[in-house]
Design a protein around this motif. Structure first.
Motif, short mmCIF file in Angstrom:
data_model
loop_
_atom_site.label_atom_id
_atom_site.label_comp_id
_atom_site.label_asym_id
_atom_site.label_seq_id
_atom_site.Cartn_x
_atom_site.Cartn_y
_atom_site.Cartn_z
N HIS A 116 -10.52 2.06 -8.07
CA HIS A 116 -10.55 3.35 -7.52
C HIS A 116 -9.40 4.14 -7.68
CE1 HIS A 116 -11.65 6.06 -4.14
NE2 HIS A 116 -10.46 5.89 -3.84
N LEU A 161 0.80 -1.14 0.08
CA LEU A 161 0.03 0.03 -0.02
C LEU A 161 0.96 1.31 -0.08
CD1 LEU A 161 -2.81 -1.11 2.48
CD2 LEU A 161 -2.98 -0.92 -0.05
N TYR A 199 -9.57 -1.77 -5.33
CA TYR A 199 -8.47 -0.70 -5.11
C TYR A 199 -7.99 -0.44 -6.41
CZ TYR A 199 -4.30 1.41 -3.31
OH TYR A 199 -3.42 2.22 -3.07
N CYS A 207 1.83 1.68 -3.48
CA CYS A 207 0.66 2.11 -4.26
C CYS A 207 0.34 3.49 -4.02
CB CYS A 207 -0.48 1.43 -3.90
SG CYS A 207 -0.67 -0.36 -4.57
N ILE A 261 -2.85 -6.36 -4.98
CA ILE A 261 -4.13 -5.46 -4.64
C ILE A 261 -5.30 -5.92 -5.24
CG2 ILE A 261 -2.72 -3.27 -4.25
CD1 ILE A 261 -3.20 -2.57 -7.07
N LYS A 302 -2.11 -5.74 -9.55
CA LYS A 302 -3.32 -6.50 -9.27
C LYS A 302 -3.30 -7.74 -10.09
CE LYS A 302 -7.81 -6.18 -11.80
NZ LYS A 302 -7.27 -7.27 -12.72
#
Length: 222
Positions: free
Chosen positions: A186, A149, A183, A152, A179, A174
């Motif tokens: 978004h 995260l 997410y 990201c 993730i 992904k």
């Protein structure tokens, strides 16, 4: 025209990355043979370079910043653990931003979790390319959710600053299930609001290919 080219390129990348077409058995055999030959040659080159690692490390310490690119390349190719600390030192301390970025990229080939602390420092670098390489490396190397995260979030900040390449690692994270799809969607939807046109078009094109559309996406792509 530029927008259409960008969208086309995105489509090609996604198809190649996420939906590789089936190939014939004969082609598979040929690819396997080529892969085996490449691996054998790579192993020979690594063995040759590993013998030179002490010399390369010594040269790395003695040379002026901005002149170490070949040494960085060879140390990364060697995949010798002795090269990890010297490469991390260049990534964090070289006065040349291109050299720092290159060291960050070559350090990632080790796929070693011991490099994560150094990469966490590198994502604070003043240079966008260095931060990109550090975030990309963290997301590839570790499965720790907190670190992924962090990577990201850094890529999101880079996209906001106009660094369009930041979208590709998110798609790879992904694909590798680092993730969630939610997410990722978004992330891309936020990119639609950023000021850089290439970032907006890349995000809109990816969402469009995924079958996600709204008036904003259609307006950006047109």
């Amino acid at each position: 025209m530029i927008k259409r080219i960008i969208i086309l390129c995105i489509g090609i990348v996604i198809v190649i990355t996420l939906r590789l077409p089936k190939i014939s058995f004969a082609t598979e055999q040929n690819l396997e043979l080529q892969k085996k030959i490449f691996q054998q040659e790579e192993k020979k080159e690594q063995e040759r370079l590993r013998e030179r690692v002490p010399v390369l490390i010594k040269k790395l310490k003695e040379m002026k910043d901005g002149t170490k690119f070949f040494e960085i390349l060879d140390l990364g190719t060697s995949k010798d653990p002795r090269a990890i600390e010297p490469l991390a030192d260049v990534m964090l301390n070289s006065t040349d931003s291109q050299e720092r970025a290159f060291a960050a990229q070559r350090l990632s080939v080790f796929h070693d979790k011991r490099t994560i602390p150094a990469y966490k420092k590198a994502i604070l670098d003043s240079n966008l390319k260095v931060r990109y390489e550090a975030a990309y490396a963290i997301g590839r190397i570790t499965d720790a959710q907190q670190d992924v995260l962090l990577a990201c979030q850094t890529l999101k900040e880079l996209a906001k600053d106009g660094y369009a390449q930041s979208i590709t690692p998110i798609l790879i994270f992904k694909k590798n299930k680092k993730i969630s799809k939610d997410y990722t969607e978004h992330f891309l939807l936020e990119c639609l609001e950023y000021s850089d046109e290439e970032v907006r078009v890349s995000a809109a094109g990816t969402l469009k290919i995924w079958g996600i559309t709204n008036q904003n996406i259609d307006t950006i792509i047109e």
